[in-house]
Design a protein around this motif. Structure first.
Motif, PDB file in Angstrom:
ATOM      1  N   ASP A  17     -11.401  -4.426 -16.109  1.00  0.00           N
ATOM      2  CA  ASP A  17     -12.311  -5.355 -15.427  1.00  0.00           C
ATOM      3  C   ASP A  17     -13.148  -6.149 -16.428  1.00  0.00           C
ATOM      4  O   ASP A  17     -13.370  -7.353 -16.261  1.00  0.00           O
ATOM      5  CB  ASP A  17     -13.235  -4.593 -14.472  1.00  0.00           C
ATOM      6  N   GLN A  18     -13.586  -5.461 -17.498  1.00  0.00           N
ATOM      7  CA  GLN A  18     -14.371  -6.156 -18.522  1.00  0.00           C
ATOM      8  C   GLN A  18     -13.512  -7.190 -19.237  1.00  0.00           C
ATOM      9  O   GLN A  18     -13.978  -8.300 -19.524  1.00  0.00           O
ATOM     10  CB  GLN A  18     -14.925  -5.143 -19.521  1.00  0.00           C
ATOM     11  N   PHE A  19     -12.264  -6.841 -19.520  1.00  0.00           N
ATOM     12  CA  PHE A  19     -11.368  -7.775 -20.197  1.00  0.00           C
ATOM     13  C   PHE A  19     -11.123  -9.006 -19.335  1.00  0.00           C
ATOM     14  O   PHE A  19     -11.140 -10.140 -19.811  1.00  0.00           O
ATOM     15  CB  PHE A  19     -10.048  -7.095 -20.531  1.00  0.00           C
ATOM     16  N   LYS A  20     -10.894  -8.784 -18.028  1.00  0.00           N
ATOM     17  CA  LYS A  20     -10.597  -9.905 -17.126  1.00  0.00           C
ATOM     18  C   LYS A  20     -11.801 -10.807 -16.917  1.00  0.00           C
ATOM     19  O   LYS A  20     -11.653 -11.971 -16.579  1.00  0.00           O
ATOM     20  CB  LYS A  20     -10.120  -9.360 -15.768  1.00  0.00           C
ATOM     21  N   SER A  21     -13.005 -10.247 -17.127  1.00  0.00           N
ATOM     22  CA  SER A  21     -14.220 -11.041 -16.916  1.00  0.00           C
ATOM     23  C   SER A  21     -14.571 -11.904 -18.124  1.00  0.00           C
ATOM     24  O   SER A  21     -15.430 -12.780 -18.046  1.00  0.00           O
ATOM     25  CB  SER A  21     -15.400 -10.123 -16.584  1.00  0.00           C
ATOM     26  N   TYR A  49       0.832  -1.213   0.000  1.00  0.00           N
ATOM     27  CA  TYR A  49       0.000   0.000   0.000  1.00  0.00           C
ATOM     28  C   TYR A  49       0.859   1.252   0.000  1.00  0.00           C
ATOM     29  O   TYR A  49       1.608   1.521   0.925  1.00  0.00           O
ATOM     30  CB  TYR A  49      -0.947   0.027   1.192  1.00  0.00           C
ATOM     31  N   ASN A  50       0.758   1.995  -1.086  1.00  0.00           N
ATOM     32  CA  ASN A  50       1.564   3.198  -1.267  1.00  0.00           C
ATOM     33  C   ASN A  50       0.660   4.295  -1.820  1.00  0.00           C
ATOM     34  O   ASN A  50       0.205   4.223  -2.963  1.00  0.00           O
ATOM     35  CB  ASN A  50       2.718   2.918  -2.242  1.00  0.00           C
ATOM     36  N   GLU A  51       0.409   5.283  -0.992  1.00  0.00           N
ATOM     37  CA  GLU A  51      -0.535   6.329  -1.370  1.00  0.00           C
ATOM     38  C   GLU A  51      -0.072   7.116  -2.588  1.00  0.00           C
ATOM     39  O   GLU A  51      -0.876   7.480  -3.443  1.00  0.00           O
ATOM     40  CB  GLU A  51      -0.748   7.280  -0.186  1.00  0.00           C
ATOM     41  N   LYS A  52       1.236   7.370  -2.692  1.00  0.00           N
ATOM     42  CA  LYS A  52       1.750   8.141  -3.833  1.00  0.00           C
ATOM     43  C   LYS A  52       1.514   7.394  -5.141  1.00  0.00           C
ATOM     44  O   LYS A  52       1.095   7.969  -6.131  1.00  0.00           O
ATOM     45  CB  LYS A  52       3.242   8.424  -3.652  1.00  0.00           C
ATOM     46  N   VAL A  53       1.817   6.092  -5.143  1.00  0.00           N
ATOM     47  CA  VAL A  53       1.624   5.296  -6.363  1.00  0.00           C
ATOM     48  C   VAL A  53       0.156   5.259  -6.752  1.00  0.00           C
ATOM     49  O   VAL A  53      -0.194   5.320  -7.940  1.00  0.00           O
ATOM     50  CB  VAL A  53       2.182   3.869  -6.165  1.00  0.00           C
ATOM     51  N   LEU A  54      -0.727   5.184  -5.766  1.00  0.00           N
ATOM     52  CA  LEU A  54      -2.158   5.188  -6.056  1.00  0.00           C
ATOM     53  C   LEU A  54      -2.606   6.544  -6.607  1.00  0.00           C
ATOM     54  O   LEU A  54      -3.554   6.623  -7.378  1.00  0.00           O
ATOM     55  CB  LEU A  54      -2.961   4.828  -4.804  1.00  0.00           C
ATOM     56  N   ASN A  55      -1.895   7.618  -6.227  1.00  0.00           N
ATOM     57  CA  ASN A  55      -2.239   8.954  -6.737  1.00  0.00           C
ATOM     58  C   ASN A  55      -2.066   9.025  -8.249  1.00  0.00           C
ATOM     59  O   ASN A  55      -2.894   9.619  -8.950  1.00  0.00           O
ATOM     60  CB  ASN A  55      -1.363  10.019  -6.069  1.00  0.00           C
ATOM     61  N   ILE A  56      -0.980   8.439  -8.762  1.00  0.00           N
ATOM     62  CA  ILE A  56      -0.772   8.485 -10.211  1.00  0.00           C
ATOM     63  C   ILE A  56      -1.829   7.650 -10.926  1.00  0.00           C
ATOM     64  O   ILE A  56      -2.256   7.976 -12.029  1.00  0.00           O
ATOM     65  CB  ILE A  56       0.655   8.016 -10.597  1.00  0.00           C
ATOM     66  N   LEU A  57      -2.289   6.597 -10.280  1.00  0.00           N
ATOM     67  CA  LEU A  57      -3.366   5.779 -10.850  1.00  0.00           C
ATOM     68  C   LEU A  57      -4.621   6.626 -11.032  1.00  0.00           C
ATOM     69  O   LEU A  57      -5.261   6.605 -12.084  1.00  0.00           O
ATOM     70  CB  LEU A  57      -3.650   4.580  -9.941  1.00  0.00           C
ATOM     71  N   HIS A  58      -4.962   7.400  -9.998  1.00  0.00           N
ATOM     72  CA  HIS A  58      -6.164   8.245 -10.070  1.00  0.00           C
ATOM     73  C   HIS A  58      -5.980   9.403 -11.041  1.00  0.00           C
ATOM     74  O   HIS A  58      -6.942   9.848 -11.662  1.00  0.00           O
ATOM     75  CB  HIS A  58      -6.516   8.769  -8.682  1.00  0.00           C
ATOM     76  N   ARG A  59      -4.747   9.875 -11.182  1.00  0.00           N
ATOM     77  CA  ARG A  59      -4.504  10.969 -12.127  1.00  0.00           C
ATOM     78  C   ARG A  59      -4.677  10.505 -13.572  1.00  0.00           C
ATOM     79  O   ARG A  59      -5.256  11.206 -14.399  1.00  0.00           O
ATOM     80  CB  ARG A  59      -3.084  11.520 -11.957  1.00  0.00           C
ATOM     81  N   LEU A  60      -4.153   9.325 -13.876  1.00  0.00           N
ATOM     82  CA  LEU A  60      -4.203   8.826 -15.252  1.00  0.00           C
ATOM     83  C   LEU A  60      -5.554   8.231 -15.610  1.00  0.00           C
ATOM     84  O   LEU A  60      -5.907   8.141 -16.782  1.00  0.00           O
ATOM     85  CB  LEU A  60      -3.101   7.781 -15.460  1.00  0.00           C
ATOM     86  N   ASP A  61      -6.297   7.804 -14.605  1.00  0.00           N
ATOM     87  CA  ASP A  61      -7.601   7.172 -14.842  1.00  0.00           C
ATOM     88  C   ASP A  61      -8.666   7.873 -14.001  1.00  0.00           C
ATOM     89  O   ASP A  61      -9.395   7.251 -13.243  1.00  0.00           O
ATOM     90  CB  ASP A  61      -7.516   5.680 -14.487  1.00  0.00           C
ATOM     91  N   PHE A  62      -8.738   9.189 -14.155  1.00  0.00           N
ATOM     92  CA  PHE A  62      -9.573  10.012 -13.282  1.00  0.00           C
ATOM     93  C   PHE A  62     -11.066   9.695 -13.374  1.00  0.00           C
ATOM     94  O   PHE A  62     -11.808   9.882 -12.418  1.00  0.00           O
ATOM     95  CB  PHE A  62      -9.346  11.503 -13.585  1.00  0.00           C
ATOM     96  N   ASN A  63     -11.525   9.195 -14.526  1.00  0.00           N
ATOM     97  CA  ASN A  63     -12.947   8.884 -14.667  1.00  0.00           C
ATOM     98  C   ASN A  63     -13.239   7.382 -14.668  1.00  0.00           C
ATOM     99  O   ASN A  63     -14.368   6.972 -14.914  1.00  0.00           O
ATOM    100  CB  ASN A  63     -13.505   9.523 -15.951  1.00  0.00           C
ATOM    101  N   GLY A  64     -12.234   6.568 -14.402  1.00  0.00           N
ATOM    102  CA  GLY A  64     -12.437   5.127 -14.292  1.00  0.00           C
ATOM    103  C   GLY A  64     -12.600   4.405 -15.611  1.00  0.00           C
ATOM    104  O   GLY A  64     -12.925   3.209 -15.634  1.00  0.00           O
ATOM    105  N   PHE A  65     -12.331   5.096 -16.735  1.00  0.00           N
ATOM    106  CA  PHE A  65     -12.534   4.481 -18.051  1.00  0.00           C
ATOM    107  C   PHE A  65     -11.672   3.237 -18.232  1.00  0.00           C
ATOM    108  O   PHE A  65     -12.153   2.174 -18.645  1.00  0.00           O
ATOM    109  CB  PHE A  65     -12.224   5.506 -19.143  1.00  0.00           C
ATOM    110  N   TYR A  66     -10.385   3.362 -17.939  1.00  0.00           N
ATOM    111  CA  TYR A  66      -9.467   2.244 -18.175  1.00  0.00           C
ATOM    112  C   TYR A  66      -9.674   1.126 -17.155  1.00  0.00           C
ATOM    113  O   TYR A  66      -9.536  -0.050 -17.491  1.00  0.00           O
ATOM    114  CB  TYR A  66      -8.016   2.737 -18.149  1.00  0.00           C
ATOM    115  N   THR A  67     -10.004   1.491 -15.918  1.00  0.00           N
ATOM    116  CA  THR A  67     -10.272   0.474 -14.900  1.00  0.00           C
ATOM    117  C   THR A  67     -11.459  -0.390 -15.307  1.00  0.00           C
ATOM    118  O   THR A  67     -11.434  -1.618 -15.176  1.00  0.00           O
ATOM    119  CB  THR A  67     -10.558   1.132 -13.538  1.00  0.00           C
ATOM    120  N   THR A  68     -12.495   0.261 -15.826  1.00  0.00           N
ATOM    121  CA  THR A  68     -13.672  -0.484 -16.295  1.00  0.00           C
ATOM    122  C   THR A  68     -13.307  -1.402 -17.453  1.00  0.00           C
ATOM    123  O   THR A  68     -13.731  -2.558 -17.507  1.00  0.00           O
ATOM    124  CB  THR A  68     -14.774   0.507 -16.745  1.00  0.00           C
ATOM    125  N   ALA A  69     -12.479  -0.892 -18.373  1.00  0.00           N
ATOM    126  CA  ALA A  69     -12.059  -1.702 -19.525  1.00  0.00           C
ATOM    127  C   ALA A  69     -11.248  -2.915 -19.073  1.00  0.00           C
ATOM    128  O   ALA A  69     -11.426  -4.026 -19.594  1.00  0.00           O
ATOM    129  CB  ALA A  69     -11.246  -0.848 -20.491  1.00  0.00           C
TER     130      ALA A  69
END
Length: 201
Positions: A191-195, A169-189
């Protein structure tokens, strides 16, 4: 220590180099505003992709400078003031470099390879846009290919960052995740791919 500084600054300056290439594409693309409407529409996907790439590079550079290096440097200056021996200073300095490399995604070979691949896609796209010789049909297909490459590599990077953030758990690393995927578009993609059956294999 010198090798670590070289790695850190080469990576940062390469990011700024890619940002400059993409900015030059933006300047060149301004000429298209004089084209007729139907011809101008052909460039819309390329403009959108260029902006996605710029957004990635600028957020990555901001993250490294403002959220990683500056706080780590301030912490180093404060901790050095409390040191009594040169060995303590060297230890604090080593810790500073290790933190910077880790939080800038440079300590993991897999993460670094993915980031480099993403930057290479951006560089290839910028060079392509500055040397257009294709027909309209080829141009449209090429932009689709670059867009697919960019999205797939970025999704892979975000998945690796997310895994890294969950494992240590690293808050800084998670910050870049939220910056690059601010609207959750890639996270959703992702999750859909893995399903899907293909994503589970």
């Amino acid at each position: 220590a010198l090798a670590q500084y070289q790695m850190l600054f080469r990576h940062f300056f390469y990011c700024k180099h890619i940002e400059r290439l993409l900015s030059e594409v933006w300047i060149t693309n301004k000429q298209t505003k004089f084209l007729p409407g139907d011809q101008f529409k052909v460039y819309h996907p390329a403009f959108g992709l260029r902006q996605k790439m710029l957004n990635l590079i600028q957020n990555l550079s901001y993250y490294m400078c403002v959220e990683v290096i500056e706080p780590a440097w301030s912490g180093l200056v404060t901790s050095i003031a409390e040191c009594d021996t040169i060995d303590q200073v060297l230890t604090k300095h080593t810790d500073f470099l290790n933190v910077c490399l880790h939080d800038c995604l440079l300590s993991s070979p897999q993460l670094l390879a993915t980031v480099k691949k993403l930057l290479c896609v951006c560089a290839d796209f910028a060079h392509y846009m500055q040397n257009l010789t294709d027909t309209v049909e080829d141009f449209v297909e090429d932009i689709k290919r670059y867009d697919l490459q960019f999205n797939s590599v970025l999704a892979s990077l975000l998945d690796r960052i997310s895994q890294l953030g969950r494992d240590n758990y690293n808050e800084k690393v998670l910050n870049i995740l939220h910056r690059l995927d601010f609207n959750g578009f890639y996270t959703t993609a992702i999750d859909q791919f893995k399903s899907t059956p293909a994503g589970l294999m």
